[in-house]
Design an enzyme around this catalytic site. Structure first.
Site, short mmCIF file in Angstrom:
data_model
loop_
_atom_site.label_atom_id
_atom_site.label_comp_id
_atom_site.label_asym_id
_atom_site.label_seq_id
_atom_site.Cartn_x
_atom_site.Cartn_y
_atom_site.Cartn_z
N SER A 99 2.16 1.12 -2.49
CA SER A 99 2.13 0.13 -1.42
C SER A 99 3.00 0.55 -0.23
CB SER A 99 2.56 -1.24 -1.97
OG SER A 99 2.35 -2.26 -1.03
N ASP A 238 0.23 -1.89 5.91
CA ASP A 238 1.09 -1.01 5.14
C ASP A 238 0.26 0.09 4.50
OD1 ASP A 238 -0.19 -2.53 3.22
OD2 ASP A 238 1.55 -2.68 1.90
N ASP A 240 -1.10 0.77 1.71
CA ASP A 240 -2.33 0.54 0.93
C ASP A 240 -3.18 -0.58 1.50
OD1 ASP A 240 -0.69 -1.58 0.09
OD2 ASP A 240 -1.57 -1.60 -1.91
N ASP A 242 -2.76 -3.89 2.04
CA ASP A 242 -2.80 -5.29 1.61
C ASP A 242 -1.78 -6.15 2.35
OD1 ASP A 242 -0.48 -4.40 0.39
OD2 ASP A 242 -1.07 -4.98 -1.65
#
Length: 447
Positions: A99, A238, A240, A242
Site C-alpha cells: 500500500s 497511494d 496501490d 485504494d
C-alpha cells in the site's frame, strides 16, 4: 488469534519473515488448498515495487502445486483486483502490495469471490495449512497459469461506467498523482477519457520509487503542481490505489473526512442518500458535528477499512471511510477505491457547479495532530498503567472539548498518538506530552 494476518493482510519488510520467497511459496499453497474447494481459479495482481515479481512467482508456484489455477494481471490497483476477481468468477483474488509503505516493504491482501475482504475464519484456515507439510498434487492435477492481457482496459471501462452518461469532465484541468504506483497506467486515462485535461505526475515507476516523493501520503508535490498549473483539482492516489487525497484550486490539501462530507452532502441534496456515514476513531469531531447539523447519521468504526466495511454491513449503509483516504462507496464497489471516490467528488463539482472548496463550506474541523512513535515491538497503549494515567490527564485538560487516541498501528511497528481539541496550542502541548510518555514506556520495555 492469527499469527500472520493483521488488520490488512500480511505485511512487513522484504527479506524478513514472513515477507520471504519461502513463505510466499507456502502461502500460495495454503491459499490453493482453501480456495480450490469452491473454484480452481485464483487471480493475482501487484503494485510496482520491485519485490512483487519475486513474490508473484512464488505464490504462483505454490498455488499450482496445490492444484488450483492462476490468472496473472500484473501491476494493477488493489480495488481493480477486487473488481476483476468478481468479473472473472475467481474463487479469490490476491494483491501483492504494501500500500502506502516504501518499496522495501511488501505484503499480501486477499479478496473473496465477491470482491470483499476475506473473513477471519478463512484467514484462520489459511494459517492452519501454513502449519501443515506442503504436498504437491499428482502431475495431472497441477494447476495452470495464464496472463490476462486486457485487465487494465477492463478496469478503466468499469471506472468510467460509474460516471453518469451525459456528464463530462471537459473544461476541468486536473493534476493526477499516481505515486509511481499501480495506478500509473490507469488513473490518467480514466480522467482524460472522460474529458478532463490531465497533468499526470508520479507515473514513471522503476520498482524503487513507489510512494517515495509523491502520492496520497506526500501531497506536497501535487500541491505545487496544482498551483503551478492553475488546475481546478489535484488527485493523489497511494501506491496501490485504494487511498485518495485531494488538493483544491488554492493548494489546500483535503483528506478523507473532506471527501466523505462532499459525497454525503451531494447525495443528500440530490435525493440519493439514505442511512448514514461510517467514519473511524480518527475521523475529525468537526465532521461528526457537521453531519448532525444536516441530519446525516454518523458512526465510528475501529481504524482500518475492513472495520469500516463491517460497520457499513451492520448498519446497512453504503458510504464510509477514513481520514487517510480510504473511501468506500458500497453502492458502486466493494472496497476502498481512490479513482471511484474521486469520480464521485467530480460529479458533485459538475452537478452543483461548484469548486472543491465551495463544496466544503459548512465543514469546520477541530485542530487535530497525529504523531507516530516507532517501536521495536507493538504493544497496546491503553493497557499500560502509565499511559492510562497520561490519557486521563490529557482528557481532564480537554474538559470534554476534544479527544485523545493512542493506538498501535495494524500495519507498521508504530504507536500512533492523536489529540483533537478546540485550539492548536492545547493540542500541540498535549501531543508532545503524550509522545514523551509513550517514549518513556518504550524505553522501560527495552531496559
Amino acid at each position: 488469534m492469527r499469527k500472520y494476518f493483521g488488520t490488512d493482510g500480511i505485511r512487513g519488510k522484504v527479506g524478513t519473515t514472513p515477507i520471504t520467497p519461502e513463505f510466499m511459496l507456502k502461502l500460495g499453497w495454503a491459499a490453493g488448498q482453501v480456495f480450490k474447494e469452491n473454484d480452481k481459479k485464483i487471480l493475482i495482481g501487484k503494485d510496482t515495487r520491485i519485490s512483487g515479481y519475486m513474490f508473484e512467482s512464488a505464490l504462483e508456484s505454490g498455488i499450482v502445486a496445490a492444484g488450483a489455477d492462476v490468472r496473472l494481471v500484473g501491476p494493477m490497483p488493489t480495488p481493480a483486483i477486487a473488481y476483476l476477481t468478481r468479473t472473472f468468477r475467481a474463487s479469490a483474488g490476491i494483491v501483492i502490495s504494501a500500500s502506502h509503505n516504501p518499496f522495501s516493504d511488501n505484503g499480501i491482501k486477499f479478496f473473496s469471490a465477491q470482491g470483499g475482504k476475506i473473513s477471519d475464519e478463512i484467514e484462520e484456515r489459511i494459517e492452519y495449512f501454513l502449519e501443515q507439510p506442503m504436498e504437491v498434487v499428482e502431475s495431472s492435477l497441477i494447476g495452470r497459469a495464464k496472463r490476462i492481457d486486457d485487465a487494465a482496459g477492463r478496469y478503466i471501462e468499469y471506472c468510467k461506467g460509474t460516471f453518469p452518461i451525459g456528464l463530462q469532465l471537459s473544461g476541468l484541468k486536473i493534476v493526477v498523482d499516481c505515486a509511481d504506483g499501480a495506478t500509473y497506467h490507469v488513473a490518467p486515462r480514466v480522467f482524460s477519457e472522460l474529458g478532463a485535461e490531465v497533468v499526470a505526475i508520479g507515473v514513471n515507476p522503476d520498482g524503487l520509487n513507489i510512494n517515495e516523493f509523491s502520492g496520497a501520503t506526500k501531497p506536497e508535490l501535487l500541491r505545487k503542481n496544482v498551483l503551478a498549473e492553475e488546475a481546478d483539482l489535484g488527485i493523489a492516489l497511494d501506491g496501490d490505489g485504494d487511498r485518495l487525497i485531494l488538493v483544491d484550486r488554492h493548494g489546500v490539501v483535503r483528506d478523507g473526512d473532506d471527501i466523505l462530507y462532499i459525497i454525503a452532502n451531494h447525495l443528500m441534496r440530490t435525493g440519493r442518500f439514505s442511512g448514514g456515514v461510517v467514519g473511524t476513531l480518527m475521523s475529525n469531531f468537526g465532521l461528526e458535528l457537521a453531519f448532525s447539523e444536516t441530519g446525516i447519521g454518523f458512526s465510528r468504526a475501529a481504524v482500518g477499512d475492513r472495520y469500516v466495511n463491517e460497520k457499513l454491513e451492520h448498519h446497512g449503509w453504503v458510504l464510509g471511510g477514513e481520514p487517510s483516504g480510504h473511501i468506500v462507496c458500497k453502492s458502486i464497489t466493494t472496497t476502498g477505491d481512490g479513482i471511484i471516490a474521486a469520480l464521485q467528488v467530480l460529479r458533485a463539482m459538475i452537478e452543483e457547479d461548484k469548486s472543491l472548496d465551495e463544496l466544503l463550506v459548512g465543514l469546520v474541523k477541530f485542530p487535530q495532530k497525529l504523531k507516530n512513535i516507532r517501536v521495536a515491538k507493538r504493544f497496546v497503549p491503553n493497557e499500560e498503567p502509565a499511559l492510562q494515567k497520561a490519557i486521563a490527564v490529557a482528557n481532564e485538560r480537554l474538559n470534554g472539548l476534544g479527544r485523545v487516541l493512542l493506538r498501535a498501528s495494524g500495519t507498521e511497528p508504530l504507536i500512533r498518538v492523536m489529540v483533537e481539541g478546540r485550539d492548536d496550542k492545547t493540542v500541540d502541548e498535549l501531543v508532545d506530552y503524550l509522545v514523551d510518555e509513550v517514549k518513556a514506556v518504550v524505553a522501560a520495555k527495552m531496559a
